[in-house]
Design an enzyme around this catalytic site. Structure first.
Site, PDB file in Angstrom:
ATOM      1  N   ASP A 128      -3.156   5.402   6.488  1.00 39.31           N
ATOM      2  CA  ASP A 128      -3.650   6.668   7.023  1.00 39.31           C
ATOM      3  C   ASP A 128      -4.543   6.368   8.233  1.00 39.31           C
ATOM      4  OD1 ASP A 128      -4.244   9.394   7.152  1.00 39.31           O
ATOM      5  OD2 ASP A 128      -5.732   9.322   5.584  1.00 39.31           O
TER       6      ASP A 128
ATOM      7  N   GLU B  10       0.834  -1.200   0.000  1.00 40.17           N
ATOM      8  CA  GLU B  10       0.000   0.000   0.000  1.00 40.17           C
ATOM      9  C   GLU B  10       0.871   1.253   0.000  1.00 40.17           C
ATOM     10  OE1 GLU B  10      -2.379   1.474  -0.823  1.00 40.17           O
ATOM     11  OE2 GLU B  10      -3.992   1.585   0.642  1.00 40.17           O
ATOM     12  N   ASP B  11       0.340   2.316  -0.589  1.00 38.13           N
ATOM     13  CA  ASP B  11       1.094   3.566  -0.620  1.00 38.13           C
ATOM     14  C   ASP B  11       1.135   4.225   0.764  1.00 38.13           C
ATOM     15  OD1 ASP B  11      -1.609   4.221  -0.662  1.00 38.13           O
ATOM     16  OD2 ASP B  11      -1.500   5.496  -2.429  1.00 38.13           O
TER      17      ASP B  11
ATOM     18  N   ARG C  35       0.536  11.482 -10.001  1.00 34.32           N
ATOM     19  CA  ARG C  35       1.031  10.136  -9.693  1.00 34.32           C
ATOM     20  C   ARG C  35       2.412   9.896 -10.293  1.00 34.32           C
ATOM     21  NH1 ARG C  35      -3.155   7.154  -7.418  1.00 34.32           N
ATOM     22  NH2 ARG C  35      -5.243   7.526  -8.196  1.00 34.32           N
TER      23      ARG C  35
ATOM     24  N   PHE D 105      -0.825  16.222   3.321  1.00 33.59           N
ATOM     25  CA  PHE D 105      -1.280  15.532   2.112  1.00 33.59           C
ATOM     26  C   PHE D 105      -0.129  15.465   1.109  1.00 33.59           C
ATOM     27  CE2 PHE D 105      -3.665  14.469  -1.633  1.00 33.59           C
ATOM     28  CZ  PHE D 105      -4.568  13.556  -1.117  1.00 33.59           C
TER      29      PHE D 105
HETATM   30  P1  IMP Z   1      -7.000   4.868   5.063  1.00 31.12           P
HETATM   31  O1  IMP Z   1      -5.788   4.317   5.755  1.00 31.12           O
HETATM   32  O2  IMP Z   1      -8.119   3.899   4.917  1.00 31.12           O
HETATM   33  O3  IMP Z   1      -7.433   6.168   5.674  1.00 31.12           O
HETATM   34  O4  IMP Z   1      -6.694   5.250   3.570  1.00 31.12           O
HETATM   35  C1  IMP Z   1      -5.490   5.223   3.021  1.00 31.12           C
HETATM   36  C2  IMP Z   1      -5.645   5.644   1.593  1.00 31.12           C
HETATM   37  O5  IMP Z   1      -6.019   7.010   1.473  1.00 31.12           O
HETATM   38  C3  IMP Z   1      -4.300   5.511   0.911  1.00 31.12           C
HETATM   39  O6  IMP Z   1      -4.187   4.268   0.329  1.00 31.12           O
HETATM   40  C4  IMP Z   1      -4.349   6.623  -0.093  1.00 31.12           C
HETATM   41  O7  IMP Z   1      -4.905   6.144  -1.289  1.00 31.12           O
HETATM   42  C5  IMP Z   1      -5.265   7.650   0.489  1.00 31.12           C
HETATM   43  N1  IMP Z   1      -4.471   8.733   1.103  1.00 31.12           N
HETATM   44  C6  IMP Z   1      -4.307   8.981   2.409  1.00 31.12           C
HETATM   45  N2  IMP Z   1      -3.506  10.025   2.619  1.00 31.12           N
HETATM   46  C7  IMP Z   1      -3.118  10.434   1.394  1.00 31.12           C
HETATM   47  C8  IMP Z   1      -2.230  11.479   0.934  1.00 31.12           C
HETATM   48  O8  IMP Z   1      -1.623  12.239   1.701  1.00 31.12           O
HETATM   49  N3  IMP Z   1      -2.077  11.579  -0.409  1.00 31.12           N
HETATM   50  C9  IMP Z   1      -2.700  10.747  -1.293  1.00 31.12           C
HETATM   51  N4  IMP Z   1      -3.523   9.764  -0.913  1.00 31.12           N
HETATM   52  C10 IMP Z   1      -3.732   9.611   0.421  1.00 31.12           C
HETATM   53 MG    MG Z   2      -4.481   3.904  -1.877  1.00 30.04          MG
END
Ligand code: IMP
Ligand code: MG
Length: 172
Positions: A101, A97-98, A163, A150
């Site tokens: 969050d 995963e990238d 991207r 962000f």
């Molecule tokens: P979470 O952990 O379910 O809140 O979501 C994580 C996802 O939200 C990541 O896989 C990203 O795709 C997106 N995301 C969260 N923070 C960022 C950011 O700073 N930039 C771009 N995408 C983000």
């Molecule tokens: Mg993502």
């Protein structure tokens, strides 16, 4: 309006850290095969670089979930748009995963994959926004921990843009 972009992690630093993560994964799995499951679309560039630093028999798979968007962060809703193509049963699965969050996405995907009885399950996240976590979930491999900002680039987007930036940048 064109947002201002400030480099947070330059490409050389990302490459060095991704190489370390690949070496760690190679050591941890000691010759066993792994399945790298990338979360579309943000993890694609990370997965393609990380996979080339993993000296193991590897296969790729991809999963897609609906992004709830920044404005809906409290909804807690995650919807599966594309499941994996191959069976996860008995495999060494590494979810790639990238950004980790709030953890809502990863908690959902972890539960879903564990239901398919993999041999082992690990999470590799390039970035970790620990301070934003709403689910008790951790990555086994983390590239960098970052504050609540962000970021875009190296696969990550703002409204589908940026991207392809080679560096990870903060949107100002
Ligand atoms: P979470 O952990 O379910 O809140 O979501 C994580 C996802 O939200 C990541 O896989 C990203 O795709 C997106 N995301 C969260 N923070 C960022 C950011 O700073 N930039 C771009 N995408 C983000
Ligand atoms: Mg993502």
């Amino acid at each position: 309006m064109v947002p201002e972009l400030k480099i947070l992690f330059p490409r050389e630093q990302i490459a060095a850290r991704v190489a370390e993560m690949g070496e760690q994964i190679t050591r941890d799995f000691a010759g066993e095969p792994v399945v790298l499951v990338g979360v579309l679309k943000g993890a694609t560039i990370f997965l393609s670089d990380l996979s080339r630093q993993i000296a193991l028999d590897s296969t790729f798979d991809f999963i897609s979930v609906s992004s709830y968007g920044r404005q809906k962060q409290n909804s807690g809703e995650v919807k599966l748009l594309k499941d994996v193509d191959q069976s996860m049963e008995g495999k060494n699965v590494i979810l790639v995963e990238d950004i980790l969050d709030t953890g809502l996405t990863m908690a959902y995907l972890k539960e879903m994959i564990l239901a398919h009885h993999p041999r082992t399950f690990r999470i590799a996240a390039l970035l970790d926004k620990k301070c934003r976590r709403r689910r008790p979930i951790q990555a086994d491999y983390v590239g960098f921990e970052i504050p609540d900002e962000f970021v875009v680039g190296y696969g990550m987007d703002y409204a589908e843009r940026y991207r392809n930036l080679p560096d990870i940048c903060v949107v100002g």
